[in-house]
Motif scaffolding. Structure first.
Motif, PDB file in Angstrom:
ATOM      1  N   PRO A  80       0.818  -1.231   0.000  1.00 44.72           N
ATOM      2  CA  PRO A  80       0.000   0.000   0.000  1.00 44.72           C
ATOM      3  C   PRO A  80       0.843   1.268   0.000  1.00 44.72           C
ATOM      4  O   PRO A  80       0.509   2.257  -0.654  1.00 44.72           O
ATOM      5  CB  PRO A  80      -0.832  -0.094   1.280  1.00 44.72           C
ATOM      6  N   GLU A  81       1.951   1.238   0.714  1.00 44.39           N
ATOM      7  CA  GLU A  81       2.844   2.396   0.745  1.00 44.39           C
ATOM      8  C   GLU A  81       3.446   2.654  -0.638  1.00 44.39           C
ATOM      9  O   GLU A  81       3.565   3.802  -1.073  1.00 44.39           O
ATOM     10  CB  GLU A  81       3.950   2.154   1.770  1.00 44.39           C
ATOM     11  N   LEU A  82       3.832   1.579  -1.324  1.00 42.65           N
ATOM     12  CA  LEU A  82       4.380   1.723  -2.674  1.00 42.65           C
ATOM     13  C   LEU A  82       3.330   2.260  -3.652  1.00 42.65           C
ATOM     14  O   LEU A  82       3.627   3.097  -4.499  1.00 42.65           O
ATOM     15  CB  LEU A  82       4.925   0.386  -3.180  1.00 42.65           C
ATOM     16  N   GLY A  83       2.082   1.778  -3.503  1.00 47.09           N
ATOM     17  CA  GLY A  83       1.006   2.281  -4.355  1.00 47.09           C
ATOM     18  C   GLY A  83       0.746   3.754  -4.126  1.00 47.09           C
ATOM     19  O   GLY A  83       0.527   4.518  -5.073  1.00 47.09           O
ATOM     20  N   GLY A 106       1.251   6.690  -6.852  1.00 51.09           N
ATOM     21  CA  GLY A 106       0.182   7.641  -7.155  1.00 51.09           C
ATOM     22  C   GLY A 106       0.649   9.084  -7.043  1.00 51.09           C
ATOM     23  O   GLY A 106       0.339   9.922  -7.886  1.00 51.09           O
ATOM     24  N   LYS A 107       1.412   9.388  -5.971  1.00 55.28           N
ATOM     25  CA  LYS A 107       1.955  10.744  -5.809  1.00 55.28           C
ATOM     26  C   LYS A 107       2.902  11.098  -6.953  1.00 55.28           C
ATOM     27  O   LYS A 107       2.875  12.205  -7.477  1.00 55.28           O
ATOM     28  CB  LYS A 107       2.700  10.872  -4.475  1.00 55.28           C
ATOM     29  N   GLY A 108       3.722  10.132  -7.322  1.00 51.74           N
ATOM     30  CA  GLY A 108       4.664  10.381  -8.416  1.00 51.74           C
ATOM     31  C   GLY A 108       3.952  10.643  -9.736  1.00 51.74           C
ATOM     32  O   GLY A 108       4.337  11.542 -10.484  1.00 51.74           O
ATOM     33  N   LEU A 109       2.914   9.876 -10.007  1.00 51.79           N
ATOM     34  CA  LEU A 109       2.151  10.085 -11.240  1.00 51.79           C
ATOM     35  C   LEU A 109       1.435  11.434 -11.232  1.00 51.79           C
ATOM     36  O   LEU A 109       1.377  12.122 -12.248  1.00 51.79           O
ATOM     37  CB  LEU A 109       1.151   8.949 -11.452  1.00 51.79           C
ATOM     38  N   ARG A 110       0.877  11.833 -10.075  1.00 51.66           N
ATOM     39  CA  ARG A 110       0.231  13.151  -9.975  1.00 51.66           C
ATOM     40  C   ARG A 110       1.234  14.271 -10.207  1.00 51.66           C
ATOM     41  O   ARG A 110       0.938  15.245 -10.907  1.00 51.66           O
ATOM     42  CB  ARG A 110      -0.430  13.312  -8.610  1.00 51.66           C
ATOM     43  N   GLU A 111       2.414  14.158  -9.611  1.00 48.07           N
ATOM     44  CA  GLU A 111       3.454  15.175  -9.808  1.00 48.07           C
ATOM     45  C   GLU A 111       3.877  15.253 -11.280  1.00 48.07           C
ATOM     46  O   GLU A 111       4.070  16.336 -11.830  1.00 48.07           O
ATOM     47  CB  GLU A 111       4.673  14.884  -8.928  1.00 48.07           C
TER      48      GLU A 111
END
Length: 97
Positions: A26-29, A33-38
């Motif tokens: 879950p932490e990796l997901g 997600g944060k990386g994709l949003r950035e």
């Protein structure tokens, strides 16, 4: 890059689950997600800046075109002064002394 179907995503999820474990997944997901949003935000900013620069360049080109057109259409024509409009005196053949 080929499209991933449901079965391929399940296989990737199972492999990730085996490699990272149920506590870390879950932490990796969340990090992914944060990386994709950035990344999406950065590409939108880049596109926005590019569009602004293109609009500014087009505006400058249009201003230059209008300035050129206004100077060519309103350029004063050569006016003839009274001295220039007088006919020249005829040349008289005088003998050389």
């Amino acid at each position: 890059m080929p499209n991933l179907g449901f079965s391929e995503l399940v296989i990737i999820f199972v492999i990730a689950l085996l490699v990272f474990g149920p506590k870390k997944l879950p932490e990796l997901g969340k990090s992914l997600g944060k990386g994709l949003r950035e990344f999406k935000r950065a590409t939108e900013d880049l596109k926005s800046n590019w569009d602004d620069q293109m609009r500014e360049a087009e505006h400058s080109i249009q201003e230059t075109k209008s300035e050129i057109m206004s100077t060519t259409t309103t350029a004063p024509s050569h006016t003839v002064s009274a001295a220039e409009s007088q006919p020249a005196e005829p040349i008289q053949n005088k003998p050389i002394e």
